[in-house]
Write an enzyme that holds these catalytic residues in place. Structure first.
Site, PDB file in Angstrom:
ATOM      1  N   CYS A 234      18.823 -49.878  10.320  1.00  0.00           N
ATOM      2  CA  CYS A 234      17.639 -50.577  10.847  1.00  0.00           C
ATOM      3  C   CYS A 234      16.422 -50.121  10.055  1.00  0.00           C
ATOM      4  CB  CYS A 234      17.449 -50.258  12.319  1.00  0.00           C
ATOM      5  SG  CYS A 234      15.987 -51.037  13.021  1.00  0.00           S
ATOM      6  N   CYS A 261      14.301 -40.856  21.133  1.00  0.00           N
ATOM      7  CA  CYS A 261      13.113 -40.088  21.494  1.00  0.00           C
ATOM      8  C   CYS A 261      12.170 -40.077  20.299  1.00  0.00           C
ATOM      9  CB  CYS A 261      13.504 -38.665  21.877  1.00  0.00           C
ATOM     10  SG  CYS A 261      12.087 -37.576  22.091  1.00  0.00           S
ATOM     11  N   CYS A 314      53.297  -8.236  34.521  1.00  0.00           N
ATOM     12  CA  CYS A 314      52.936  -6.917  34.991  1.00  0.00           C
ATOM     13  C   CYS A 314      51.957  -6.244  34.056  1.00  0.00           C
ATOM     14  CB  CYS A 314      54.186  -6.056  35.163  1.00  0.00           C
ATOM     15  SG  CYS A 314      54.947  -5.667  33.581  1.00  0.00           S
ATOM     16  N   CYS A 319      51.454  -5.601  22.627  1.00  0.00           N
ATOM     17  CA  CYS A 319      50.591  -6.397  21.750  1.00  0.00           C
ATOM     18  C   CYS A 319      51.444  -7.281  20.852  1.00  0.00           C
ATOM     19  CB  CYS A 319      49.707  -5.481  20.896  1.00  0.00           C
ATOM     20  SG  CYS A 319      48.767  -6.377  19.643  1.00  0.00           S
ATOM     21  N   CYS A 330      44.559   0.884  32.439  1.00  0.00           N
ATOM     22  CA  CYS A 330      43.827   2.024  31.903  1.00  0.00           C
ATOM     23  C   CYS A 330      43.764   2.011  30.382  1.00  0.00           C
ATOM     24  CB  CYS A 330      44.442   3.334  32.381  1.00  0.00           C
ATOM     25  SG  CYS A 330      46.042   3.676  31.621  1.00  0.00           S
ATOM     26  N   CYS A 347      47.370   4.583  37.608  1.00  0.00           N
ATOM     27  CA  CYS A 347      46.045   4.122  37.191  1.00  0.00           C
ATOM     28  C   CYS A 347      45.329   3.368  38.300  1.00  0.00           C
ATOM     29  CB  CYS A 347      46.105   3.253  35.956  1.00  0.00           C
ATOM     30  SG  CYS A 347      47.677   3.038  35.243  1.00  0.00           S
TER      31      CYS A 347
END
Lengths: 537, 151
Positions: A234, A261, A314, A319, A330, A347
């Site tokens: 435009c 805006c 649990c 890892c 812990c 713990c």
């Protein structure tokens, strides 16, 4: 009833609105009070025509020319000089006039319109350009000799051959808009190459057009009151009569239909301010929230430090990366968990001396809370955004090949001209979804501290009202409408049923529009006023 | 394509009356490519060094600036590892009225007065700003190592 209204209403554009008004008040008198709106002219409470206008390129050029002519007669300068001065002052004639009349020499120097001593300048010019050999027929650029007619110099007297001037100007145009402030070839000379000189030097039509286009672009892009329409392709220009402050949004609608805006050039985002919108969009895309999530929901593996999320099972973790086995509670090595150390689950016993872990948890809790808060606002913002694009799709189907409206028109034996209330309702939904979307951003930034107090409740009350009304409207236009679209139901549709639908939809459109206008108005004018008006809760 | 008269004349003049401390001669294969030598200015850390540069005149010269680059390594805040030079007249301040000679003289002047406030190599510039003496010593070392014939 409908035909009577159509006849009596004067303007084409107003006819649907007044029709709706009348029809609505006829059919559902109990909601009559809600419909007494003084404003029948604009859609969706935004983009009021009175504060801006939409111009095409030709009329923008005319406006620029008019300003140039006016300035040139006021300052007694050529139009080209006036144009250069206006460009330098970002087309702000008041600032130009102020500075010109207080210190003309300084302005001339800055812009490059210095009234130089011609003799002195030309002497200096030839000596440097020709390396000491004073020969007015020698061009200092190409080192060729020319008859006097083929040499050219501006008022400053720095002579070079026309061919070199030509390539100099063309190169400048190829380099971009900076050619509007091109100076004399002589490096020590500050003389501006004005438009008339430029156009006398450059004969190439494409480059001349490009040069003229740079002037127009400068006029639109540097004047505070003008903006290109941001819709792709435009080329219309929006002119704002009274520019809002830097962070105050102003919705404008280009004649091409694009709404944006004016202040920041982005999609409309009222009631959120421009800076809020920007911050919010950055936040949504930023990595920072991901980091917050990781912080809140994961713990680093005690050995390799990679973040680990515990989603079930649990406390005995292994890892996935380094195979280290540890206790989730812990973070100690699992090998130390055993009967020897007081049972596998020792713990669970709270050890108060372990301060560092407490601080860690606090930090994590804070991160989780702030993430949850953000998610709350983001989900709602995002849902309304999705809703908004859905509504837009619906609206597009009214214009598509299998035009929904045509079907409705056939099925209900109603002329097309009387169905305008349906796309109107759809447009209202789009506008409102958009507004609602940005109220969440507004809420996120305005009520982040406890200080918000009652104000937050007021805000949520208004927002809730508006949202409820919008839900009804959206449902009506998407679900109820289908009854009249489906061909199978064609025979079942009675005129009365359709009239009922029409009055419901027009009514809801009005009500929703009112709610949203109120919401935006209150939010933009600060909730303080509501507090003053209604007292504190 | 025939060489423009401007380039022929400039070349002739460069060879006939070279600027002090500067030599520039066109390559045999390409008359737009010049082998340049600049002698490190006395009283600068580059004193005693001989710097090789290459200079190329692009197609639209003199409307566009020549391209110049140091071939000899040099420790200077406005010259980077690749030998590229931060000099305004090689960029936006170029004017077709300038010549090869003026460009080389400007580069020579740049060696005499490094400008660490407008750096090309930020590390060198930081060193220059924070501890000028040690920066100058490094520059002298580099001159000895890279820019002296004996090495």
């Amino acid at each position: 009833m409908l035909s009577a209204v159509s006849v009596s209403s004067g303007g084409e554009d107003d006819s649907f609105d007044s029709e709706e008004d009348l029809m609505f008040s006829d059919l559902s008198s109990e909601e009559d009070t809600l419909m007494t709106t003084e404003d029948a002219e604009h859609i969706a409470g935004s983009a009021r025509k009175s504060v801006f206008e939409c111009l095409d390129e030709a009329s923008v050029s005319r406006k620029a020319e008019a300003l140039v002519v006016q300035t040139s007669s006021l300052l007694s300068l050529s139009t080209h000089e006036a144009k250069a001065l206006l460009r330098f002052y970002k087309w702000d004639e008041n600032r130009l006039n102020d500075e010109w009349f207080s210190e003309e020499a300084k302005v001339r120097d800055k812009v490059g319109l210095l009234l130089e001593d011609r003799d002195k300048a030309s002497g200096e010019g030839t000596s440097t350009s020709a390396q000491g050999a004073v020969d007015p027929s020698l061009c200092g650029i190409c080192f060729e000799n020319f008859p006097e007619d083929d040499m050219f110099a501006m008022e400053c007297g720095h002579g070079f051959c026309r061919s070199c001037w030509n390539s100099y100007s063309q190169t400048a145009i190829d380099e971009g808009p900076s050619c509007l402030q091109l100076r004399c070839i002589q490096p020590s000379c500050n003389k501006l190459v004005t438009e008339d000189v430029m156009l006398s030097l450059v004969q190439d039509a494409a480059r001349r057009d490009k040069y003229k286009q740079f002037w127009l672009r400068s006029f639109v892009e540097e004047s505070r009151k003008l903006k290109w329409c941001t819709a792709p392709g435009c080329s219309m220009v929006l002119k704002c009569f009274d520019c809002p402050a830097s962070d105050t949004p102003l919705d404008v609608r280009c004649d091409c239909g694009h709404l944006f805006c004016f202040t920041c050039g982005e999609e409309t985002h009222r009631p959120a301010t421009c800076s809020m919108r920007e911050k919010w969009v950055i936040k949504n895309s930023a990595e920072s929230e991901n980091l917050n999530w990781i912080l809140a929901n994961s713990k680093p593996c005690p050995k390799c430090k990679r973040p680990i999320e515990k989603n079930y099972g649990c406390m005995h973790m292994t890892c996935a990366v380094c195979k280290h086995e540890f206790c989730w509670l812990c973070l100690g090595a699992w090998s130390e968990h055993g009967e020897r150390t007081g049972g596998f689950y020792s713990c669970n016993k709270y050890k108060s001396k372990d301060k560092s872990r407490g601080a860690d948890r606090k930090r994590r809790d804070f991160a989780r809370a702030s993430l949850e808060r953000y998610m709350h606002y983001f989900e709602r913002w995002n849902a309304n955004k999705a809703s908004c694009s859905k509504a837009r799709e619906t609206l597009d189907r009214f214009r598509g090949l299998e035009d929904l409206l045509t079907q409705v028109s056939t099925n209900t034996r109603t002329p097309m001209s009387q169905l305008a209330f349906i796309p109107e309702a759809c447009k209202q939904v789009i506008e409102c979804r958009k507004t609602l979307m940005w109220t969440y951003t507004y809420g996120y930034y305005n009520f982040d501290k406890e200080k918000a107090g009652n104000m937050k409740e007021f805000f949520e009350f208004l927002q809730g009202d508006a949202e409820y009304s919008l839900e009804l409207l959206h449902n009506c236009v998407e679900v109820d409408l289908h009854k009249f679209v489906d061909a199978e139901n064609c025979g079942d549709v009675s005129k009365g049923e359709f009239n009922e639908f029409r009055s419901k939809l027009t009514g809801l459109t009005k009500v929703t529009r009112d709610y949203f206008e109120k919401l935006v108005f209150e939010l933009e004018n600060g909730l303080e006023e509501i507090k003053a008006r209604y007292g504190s809760v | 394509m025939a060489l423009p008269k401007r380039i022929i004349k400039e070349t002739q003049r460069l060879l006939a009356e070279p600027a002090p401390g500067i030599s520039a001669s066109p390559s045999e294969e390409n008359a737009r490519y010049f082998n340049v030598m600049i002698i490190g200015p006395s009283t600068s850390p580059y004193e005693g060094g001989v710097y090789k540069l290459e200079l190329y005149l692009p197609e639209d010269y003199p409307m566009a600036a020549p391209k110049v680059r140091f071939l000899t390594k040099i420790y200077h805040p406005n010259i980077d590892k690749l030998g590229r030079i931060c000099l305004d007249i090689l960029k936006d301040k170029w004017s077709p009225a300038l010549q090869i000679r003026t460009v080389l003289l400007s580069i020579q002047a740049l060696l005499s007065s490094p400008n660490p406030d407008d750096p090309l190599d930020e590390n060198v510039a930081r060193q220059w700003r924070e501890d000028e003496n040690s920066a100058i010593n490094t520059a002298k070392d580099w001159t000895r190592i890279y820019a002296m014939q004996d090495n």
